[in-house]
Design a protein around this motif. Structure first.
Motif, short mmCIF file in Angstrom:
data_model
loop_
_atom_site.label_atom_id
_atom_site.label_comp_id
_atom_site.label_asym_id
_atom_site.label_seq_id
_atom_site.Cartn_x
_atom_site.Cartn_y
_atom_site.Cartn_z
N VAL A 75 40.57 36.04 37.51
CA VAL A 75 41.78 36.71 37.04
C VAL A 75 41.47 38.20 36.89
N VAL A 76 42.31 39.05 37.47
CA VAL A 76 42.13 40.50 37.38
C VAL A 76 43.26 41.10 36.56
N ALA A 91 36.79 33.53 35.47
CA ALA A 91 36.13 34.84 35.47
C ALA A 91 37.23 35.88 35.28
N ILE A 92 36.98 36.87 34.43
CA ILE A 92 38.00 37.88 34.14
C ILE A 92 37.45 39.26 34.48
N VAL A 93 38.24 40.03 35.22
CA VAL A 93 37.87 41.40 35.60
C VAL A 93 38.94 42.33 35.08
N ASP A 111 46.82 49.06 48.88
CA ASP A 111 45.47 49.00 49.44
C ASP A 111 44.48 48.50 48.38
N THR A 112 44.68 48.95 47.14
CA THR A 112 43.82 48.48 46.05
C THR A 112 43.99 46.98 45.85
N VAL A 113 45.23 46.50 45.90
CA VAL A 113 45.50 45.07 45.74
C VAL A 113 44.83 44.27 46.86
N ARG A 114 44.91 44.77 48.09
CA ARG A 114 44.28 44.06 49.21
C ARG A 114 42.75 44.02 49.03
N THR A 115 42.19 45.10 48.50
CA THR A 115 40.74 45.12 48.23
C THR A 115 40.39 44.08 47.18
N LEU A 127 38.02 40.66 47.49
CA LEU A 127 36.87 40.42 46.61
C LEU A 127 36.98 39.09 45.88
N GLY A 128 38.06 38.34 46.14
CA GLY A 128 38.12 36.97 45.62
C GLY A 128 39.04 36.72 44.45
N ALA A 129 39.95 37.63 44.14
CA ALA A 129 40.85 37.42 43.01
C ALA A 129 41.86 36.31 43.32
#
Length: 316
Positions: free
Chosen positions: A54-55, A79-81, A98-102, A106-108
């Protein structure tokens, strides 16, 4: 934890409550009750979201909402980021999408997003392959706050249908009010909005979407016999913008005082989504009185947000 209620039909995102049926709201509240039992244990954790990430993307300052989502995710073993725009590529000019796609690469699995601009969570939901929870966008929506308010009311009364709910304060600028109206009216409450004319907006604006809602500037009349009285935070910039003659005048006509609360039903409860300006929208004695459930709202927020995360990420 008992077997949680299953949301009818399931869903990918929680962007507002405008597309929630009464049965789905009831299912979320029932799951939150199960999550409350988890939080009452000595070890406050279950493995429901083990292996999920979870981000938290908070572009606005927040204490209660951000921390409660973090506690909720950890209690479900996710896991929390915590993403911060400060120091990220956003400051270097990278677009939000673009940030969301990154973040997705990364596995969110879930993004919880709070943003000052209305509509940003919807935009993110279109770009992200996982689930999105709106943690507040501009003046538009705050669905998890509305659900925790519904949970708090239901926990006290056992039902929401037929209750008289008075919401007083800066309603025209409030995302809490908009999501709250969807939830309260869907569950059968009778809602009255109260504010000075400059913070109320035209009745036609509200009635276009919620024709059953009462709109008034007269708090003393509205509060008579109310079951629930909710005060909203008054922001200083409203006075600076000339929308109020003075904070003193606002207190005189719209603060929830012990004298005003005495006009409500004997069993009435007092709520506030926070943060609170004690002595402005509500007096300290009322905020801490036995009828106040303000502290319970904060605690209930964790259970409700656990329920939302479970239904979005724990069943797929």
């Amino acid at each position: 934890m008992g077997e949680p209620a299953i949301v009818p039909g399931g869903r990918r995102h929680v962007l507002d409550l405008d597309d929630f049926a009464a049965e789905e709201i009831s299912a979320v509240l029932e799951t939150a009750r199960s999550m409350q039992e988890v939080l009452g244990r000595r070890i406050k954790q279950v493995p429901a979201l083990r292996g999920r990430t979870v981000v938290n993307m908070f572009f606005e300052d927040s204490t209660r909402t951000r921390i409660s989502f973090e506690v909720a995710a950890r209690a479900l073993s996710a896991a929390i980021v915590n993403f911060s725009a400060r120091g990220s590529s956003v400051e270097k000019g990278e677009s939000l999408l673009d940030t969301v796609r990154t973040i997705e690469a990364l596995g969110a699995d879930v993004i919880v997003i709070r943003h000052a601009e209305a509509g940003v969570p919807q935009l993110v939901a279109h770009a992200f392959g996982g689930s999105v929870i709106n943690a507040g966008d501009g003046r538009h929506a705050h669905p998890s706050q509305a659900l925790l308010d519904l949970y708090t009311i239901h926990a006290r009364f056992g039902s929401i249908a037929g209750l008289r709910v008075v919401i007083v304060g800066d309603v025209v600028h409030s995302r809490v009010v908009r999501s709250g109206l969807w939830g309260l009216t869907t569950m059968g409450a009778r809602v009255t909005l109260v504010a000075p004319t400059t913070l109320l907006g035209p009745a036609a604006y509200w009635h276009a979407t919620w024709p059953e809602v009462t709109v008034t500037t007269d708090l003393d009349r509205a509060i008579d016999g109310a079951d629930v009285v909710m005060a909203l935070r008054l922001q200083q910039e409203r006075q600076d913008a000339g929308l109020l003659p003075s904070l003193g005048e606002y207190r005189r006509r719209y603060a929830i005082t012990a004298e005003r609360l005495a006009r409500a039903a004997p069993h009435a409860i007092v709520m506030h989504p926070g943060p609170m300006n004690a002595g402005v929208e509500i007096t300290p004695e009322v905020a801490t009185a036995p009828q106040s459930v303000i502290e319970a709202q904060v605690g209930n927020g964790v259970a409700v947000r656990m329920a939302l995360l479970y239904h979005l990420a724990g069943e797929s």
